[in-house]
Design a protein around this motif. Structure first.
Motif, short mmCIF file in Angstrom:
data_model
loop_
_atom_site.label_atom_id
_atom_site.label_comp_id
_atom_site.label_asym_id
_atom_site.label_seq_id
_atom_site.Cartn_x
_atom_site.Cartn_y
_atom_site.Cartn_z
N ALA A 24 0.83 -1.21 0.00
CA ALA A 24 0.00 0.00 0.00
C ALA A 24 0.86 1.26 0.00
O ALA A 24 0.54 2.24 -0.68
N THR A 25 1.98 1.21 0.74
CA THR A 25 2.89 2.36 0.77
C THR A 25 3.50 2.59 -0.61
O THR A 25 3.62 3.74 -1.06
N GLU A 26 3.89 1.50 -1.28
CA GLU A 26 4.47 1.63 -2.63
C GLU A 26 3.47 2.27 -3.58
O GLU A 26 3.77 3.22 -4.30
N TRP A 27 2.24 1.76 -3.57
CA TRP A 27 1.26 2.25 -4.54
C TRP A 27 0.62 3.55 -4.09
O TRP A 27 0.03 4.26 -4.92
N PHE A 28 0.72 3.88 -2.82
CA PHE A 28 0.35 5.22 -2.38
C PHE A 28 1.22 6.25 -3.10
O PHE A 28 0.74 7.29 -3.57
N ASP A 29 2.50 5.92 -3.23
CA ASP A 29 3.41 6.82 -3.94
C ASP A 29 2.99 6.99 -5.40
O ASP A 29 2.88 8.11 -5.89
N GLY A 56 0.09 6.29 -6.87
CA GLY A 56 -1.22 6.93 -6.97
C GLY A 56 -1.16 8.41 -6.66
O GLY A 56 -1.78 9.24 -7.33
N LEU A 57 -0.39 8.76 -5.62
CA LEU A 57 -0.26 10.16 -5.23
C LEU A 57 0.43 10.96 -6.32
O LEU A 57 0.02 12.09 -6.64
N TYR A 58 1.47 10.40 -6.90
CA TYR A 58 2.16 11.09 -7.99
C TYR A 58 1.20 11.32 -9.16
O TYR A 58 1.22 12.39 -9.79
N ALA A 59 0.36 10.32 -9.45
CA ALA A 59 -0.57 10.43 -10.58
C ALA A 59 -1.59 11.54 -10.37
O ALA A 59 -1.85 12.34 -11.28
N VAL A 60 -2.18 11.62 -9.17
CA VAL A 60 -3.22 12.64 -8.94
C VAL A 60 -2.61 14.00 -8.63
O VAL A 60 -3.33 14.99 -8.54
N SER A 61 -1.29 14.05 -8.47
CA SER A 61 -0.62 15.32 -8.20
C SER A 61 0.12 15.86 -9.42
O SER A 61 0.94 16.78 -9.31
N THR A 62 -0.19 15.30 -10.59
CA THR A 62 0.51 15.70 -11.81
C THR A 62 0.44 17.20 -12.05
O THR A 62 1.45 17.84 -12.40
N PHE A 109 -3.60 3.41 -3.67
CA PHE A 109 -4.13 4.30 -4.70
C PHE A 109 -5.28 5.15 -4.14
O PHE A 109 -5.33 6.37 -4.33
N ALA A 110 -6.23 4.48 -3.48
CA ALA A 110 -7.41 5.18 -2.99
C ALA A 110 -7.04 6.20 -1.92
O ALA A 110 -7.60 7.31 -1.89
N THR A 164 -12.66 14.57 -10.65
CA THR A 164 -11.82 13.43 -11.04
C THR A 164 -11.40 12.61 -9.83
O THR A 164 -11.46 11.37 -9.84
N LEU A 165 -10.98 13.29 -8.77
CA LEU A 165 -10.55 12.60 -7.56
C LEU A 165 -11.70 11.82 -6.93
O LEU A 165 -11.50 10.73 -6.39
N THR A 166 -12.90 12.37 -7.00
CA THR A 166 -14.08 11.67 -6.46
C THR A 166 -14.35 10.39 -7.24
O THR A 166 -14.61 9.33 -6.66
N VAL A 167 -14.28 10.48 -8.57
CA VAL A 167 -14.48 9.29 -9.41
C VAL A 167 -13.44 8.23 -9.08
O VAL A 167 -13.76 7.05 -8.90
N MET A 168 -12.17 8.65 -8.97
CA MET A 168 -11.09 7.71 -8.71
C MET A 168 -11.28 7.02 -7.36
O MET A 168 -11.16 5.79 -7.26
N PHE A 169 -11.60 7.79 -6.33
CA PHE A 169 -11.71 7.20 -4.99
C PHE A 169 -12.88 6.22 -4.91
O PHE A 169 -12.73 5.11 -4.39
N ILE A 170 -14.04 6.61 -5.42
CA ILE A 170 -15.22 5.73 -5.34
C ILE A 170 -14.97 4.42 -6.08
O ILE A 170 -15.26 3.33 -5.57
N ALA A 171 -14.44 4.53 -7.30
CA ALA A 171 -14.22 3.32 -8.09
C ALA A 171 -13.15 2.43 -7.46
O ALA A 171 -13.30 1.20 -7.41
N GLN A 172 -12.08 3.02 -6.97
CA GLN A 172 -11.02 2.23 -6.34
C GLN A 172 -11.51 1.57 -5.06
O GLN A 172 -11.15 0.42 -4.77
N PHE A 173 -12.32 2.26 -4.30
CA PHE A 173 -12.86 1.68 -3.07
C PHE A 173 -13.77 0.50 -3.40
O PHE A 173 -13.74 -0.53 -2.71
N ALA A 174 -14.58 0.64 -4.46
CA ALA A 174 -15.44 -0.47 -4.87
C ALA A 174 -14.62 -1.68 -5.30
O ALA A 174 -14.96 -2.83 -4.97
#
Length: 468
Positions: free
Chosen positions: A45-50, A52-58, A183-184, A297-307
């Motif tokens: 989760a820590t690896e993919w937090f990086d 995912g965070l980089y992606a949404v912080s473009t 990611f979420a 965009t962030l709302t779409v990403m979070f809801i879909a990833q959580f599902a």
């Protein structure tokens, strides 16, 4: 326990093909398995937090490090840069993990990954230190790529070797639960910043806060991993088999298991093009090509990833019943057929984007939820870490990490917003061909020195090149 296992292995050499003489496995208790699963998942989760965070912080990173024309492409190119180091990390970390153990390598890689992510939040911008700002960002991305080259293969191997054979799909799915959790969480923490601080403040300095969160996350993951015992299957290996892993074992991997490496390479083309197109590039796509606001965009990403997180264990459990191959077949065929229609749907607005993303995400679950059960089982224990890490990361370098940059460049060159869908279809076709050649490993034992396969009795013999 380790010495006892070694004695059993010595006794088994006289008749390794006879199931009655094979050493009895020492199964860890359920509490230990759960601890191993949790420690592996939080590191992942820590690896993919990086990522995912980089992606949404473009947008933030582009503003501070690459202002001007083609800045977004430069920002995405650093995402790809980190993947160049992943095979190098796999070549170095993998054999070390096969020789010295999975646990120590995993503790080191999570510290490097989290530390580099933390430091990104501290870099002065281009207006303060000039060209040294993007150079520093690039160096930290290289460190992240090098560490993640050992992180993912090691975590999957560690978890697979702890999980009971008949429930490896279920327990292994929690590694990918951690992937989506990272990611979420990255999407959620930036979304909270956008809603509470506002876009202007986030653009000015608030973007740094999510990167700083990686520091404590990494410390928690390191602590959990440092408290675990070594994988029982690794402990079962003889000293001669461990010694061979650094030299002869790596040579044996390429000469004796190149077929398995090629299959993993092809499967990873599918799994990672879909992954990075869907989970990493999607925020950029929805903002630049569809015209959505960042908070939407962030709302779409979070809801879909959580599902996707919620159904992940179901996918893993299903693979324990019907097998890994049917799961991969179903996923790749469905994604090939529905990629274009779902991308067309996502261009119609928020709810359509949410539905389209969710459909593609759910169709991706049969692949994602079974990675940890499928790929480690393609290699024997003495070269498992290296085999997985090298083949996975070479494919990821070429096709996975480059996906956001390639999609962005092709959309710019062609003007066709459906490029990501076509790219996904081509990757699934390659993965489908590779899946035709892989062996079914549902319920197979990962013990011994032979390639696992459903219904196959574990073999315990010194690997090629081992000292006698």
């Amino acid at each position: 326990m380790a010495q006892e296992s070694k004695n059993h292995i010595h006794a088994s050499r006289t008749s390794v093909s006879d199931p009655s003489t094979a050493p009895a496995p020492v199964e860890p208790d359920l509490k230990t398995v759960r601890k191993a699963v949790g420690a592996s998942a939080i590191g992942n989760a820590t690896e993919w937090f990086d990522y995912g965070l980089y992606a949404v912080s473009t947008a933030y990173l582009t503003h501070h490090f690459f202002p001007g024309g083609n800045g977004q492409l430069w920002t995405l190119s650093l995402l790809a840069l980190s993947f160049i180091m992943r095979p190098i990390g796999g070549i170095i970390w993998g054999p070390i993990g096969d020789k010295l153990g999975r646990k120590g390598v995993l503790a080191m890689t999570i510290v490097l990954m989290a530390g580099a992510t933390f430091c990104i939040g501290l870099i002065p911008d281009v207006n303060t230190i000039g060209v040294f700002a993007p150079i520093t960002l690039a160096v930290l991305r290289v460190i992240q790529g090098f560490s993640s080259g050992g992180e993912y293969g090691g975590a999957a191997t560690f978890m697979a070797e702890y999980a009971p054979d008949k429930r490896r799909g279920f327990y292994g799915s929690f590694l990918e639960f951690g992937t989506l959790g990272g990611f979420a969480f990255g999407s959620l923490i930036v979304l909270i910043g956008e809603l509470t601080l506002g876009n202007d403040t986030m653009m000015e300095w608030g973007w740094r806060v999510p990167f700083l969160v990686a520091g404590p996350l990494g410390l928690i993951g390191w602590y959990l991993r440092s408290k675990l015992s070594e994988s029982p299957i690794f402990e079962e290996l003889e000293d001669t088999q461990r010694e061979s892993s650094m030299g002869g074992g790596l040579r044996d991997l390429f000469t004796g298991h190149f077929r398995q490496m090629s299959i993993v390479f092809g499967l990873v083309v599918a799994v990672n093009v879909v992954n990075y197109t869907l989970l990493t590039y999607m925020p950029t796509y929805l903002e630049s090509s569809v015209g959505m606001e960042s908070s939407t965009t962030l709302t779409v990403m979070f809801i879909a990833q959580f599902a996707m997180m919620l159904v992940m264990p179901l996918g893993g459990a299903l693979s324990d019943k019907i097998g890994r191959k049917p799961m991969w077949f179903t996923s790749m065929i469905a994604l090939f057929v529905l990629a274009v229609p779902m991308y067309m749907l996502m261009a119609q607005g928020f709810w359509f984007a949410l539905i389209g993303f969710a459909v593609l995400g759910l169709l991706y679950i049969p692949q994602l939820s079974t990675i940890s059960a499928t790929f480690p089982a393609m290699f024997p224990a003495p070269v498992r870490y290296a085999g997985f890490a090298i083949s996975y990361n070479v494919s990821t370098m070429i096709f996975g990490g480059t996906s956001p940059m390639v999609n962005e460049a092709l959309i710019g060159a062609t003007g066709n917003d459906l490029v990501p869908a076509y790219y996904m279809m081509g990757a699934c076709l390659i993965g489908f061909v590779a899946s035709l050649f892989m062996k079914e490993t549902k319920g197979a034992s990962l013990r011994g020195t032979d390639v696992p396969e459903t219904g196959k009795v574990p073999v315990f013999e010194p690997v090629a090149g081992a000292a006698r």
